[in-house]
Motif scaffolding. Structure first.
Motif, PDB file in Angstrom:
ATOM      1  N   ASP A  22      13.108 -13.006   2.381  1.00  0.00           N
ATOM      2  CA  ASP A  22      12.994 -12.534   1.265  1.00  0.00           C
ATOM      3  C   ASP A  22      12.304 -11.005   1.288  1.00  0.00           C
ATOM      4  O   ASP A  22      12.930 -10.058   0.652  1.00  0.00           O
ATOM      5  CB  ASP A  22      11.994 -13.044  -0.001  1.00  0.00           C
TER       6      ASP A  22
ATOM      7  N   LYS B  34      15.331  -9.108   2.835  1.00  0.00           N
ATOM      8  CA  LYS B  34      16.291  -8.781   1.729  1.00  0.00           C
ATOM      9  C   LYS B  34      15.870  -7.615   0.890  1.00  0.00           C
ATOM     10  O   LYS B  34      16.566  -6.639   0.615  1.00  0.00           O
ATOM     11  CB  LYS B  34      16.815  -9.930   1.047  1.00  0.00           C
ATOM     12  N   ARG B  35      14.719  -7.833   0.493  1.00  0.00           N
ATOM     13  CA  ARG B  35      14.073  -6.636  -0.473  1.00  0.00           C
ATOM     14  C   ARG B  35      14.058  -5.395   0.070  1.00  0.00           C
ATOM     15  O   ARG B  35      14.443  -4.469  -0.508  1.00  0.00           O
ATOM     16  CB  ARG B  35      12.713  -7.177  -1.155  1.00  0.00           C
TER      17      ARG B  35
ATOM     18  N   ASP C  31      19.104 -14.935  -6.739  1.00  0.00           N
ATOM     19  CA  ASP C  31      18.305 -14.625  -5.516  1.00  0.00           C
ATOM     20  C   ASP C  31      17.130 -13.547  -6.029  1.00  0.00           C
ATOM     21  O   ASP C  31      17.286 -12.450  -6.235  1.00  0.00           O
ATOM     22  CB  ASP C  31      19.025 -13.817  -4.481  1.00  0.00           C
TER      23      ASP C  31
ATOM     24  N   ALA D 146      14.709 -12.188  -4.578  1.00  0.00           N
ATOM     25  CA  ALA D 146      14.350 -11.055  -3.785  1.00  0.00           C
ATOM     26  C   ALA D 146      15.460  -9.980  -3.971  1.00  0.00           C
ATOM     27  O   ALA D 146      14.982  -8.545  -4.082  1.00  0.00           O
ATOM     28  CB  ALA D 146      14.261 -11.218  -2.238  1.00  0.00           C
TER      29      ALA D 146
END
Length: 127
Positions: free
Chosen positions: A24, A27-28, A56, A58
């Motif tokens: 996460d 991804k963020r 999702d 994130a």
């Protein structure tokens, strides 16, 4: 003038991060940076891409970090629900033992811990 074609850049990158199992935090960060760059190029349909990734947290957070929301703000509701679920799970785990360990508690006691966690989340008064 808007830049709708940016969706064709963002969406495959987001899917690749999901498909490869990126955590996460990654991804963020990656998608947040990408969203910022695409916005600098006048991307005005980011909310359409956000709609495709509402499951999702994130990715939703990456959009929220850049002030992108769905038109109906449904993305915010999902984020609040995910946070509530996390807090309730954490409160139950802290109150009754580590994850995966079965502890016998009354339904009333478990419910009270969950209620207290939700009150804490929304800032309500404690009895």
């Amino acid at each position: 003038m808007g830049w709708n074609s940016a969706n064709r850049i963002f969406d495959p990158v987001a899917r690749a991060l999901i498909d490869t199992g990126a955590d996460d935090t990654t991804k963020r960060k990656v998608l947040g940076d990408l969203i910022g760059e695409l916005q600098d190029g006048d991307w005005d349909t980011g909310d359409e891409s956000l709609e495709d990734f509402l499951d999702d947290p994130a990715i939703v957070a990456a959009f929220h970090d850049r002030n992108v929301h769905t038109q109906d703000r449904g993305c915010c509701q999902r984020t609040r629900l995910a946070e509530a679920q996390e807090r309730v799970t954490k409160a139950l785990t802290e109150a009754f033992g580590a994850e995966g360990v079965m502890v016998q508690v009354s339904p009333h006691t478990a419910a009270q811990v969950a209620i207290d966690a939700i009150r804490d989340l929304i800032g309500g008064e404690q009895p």
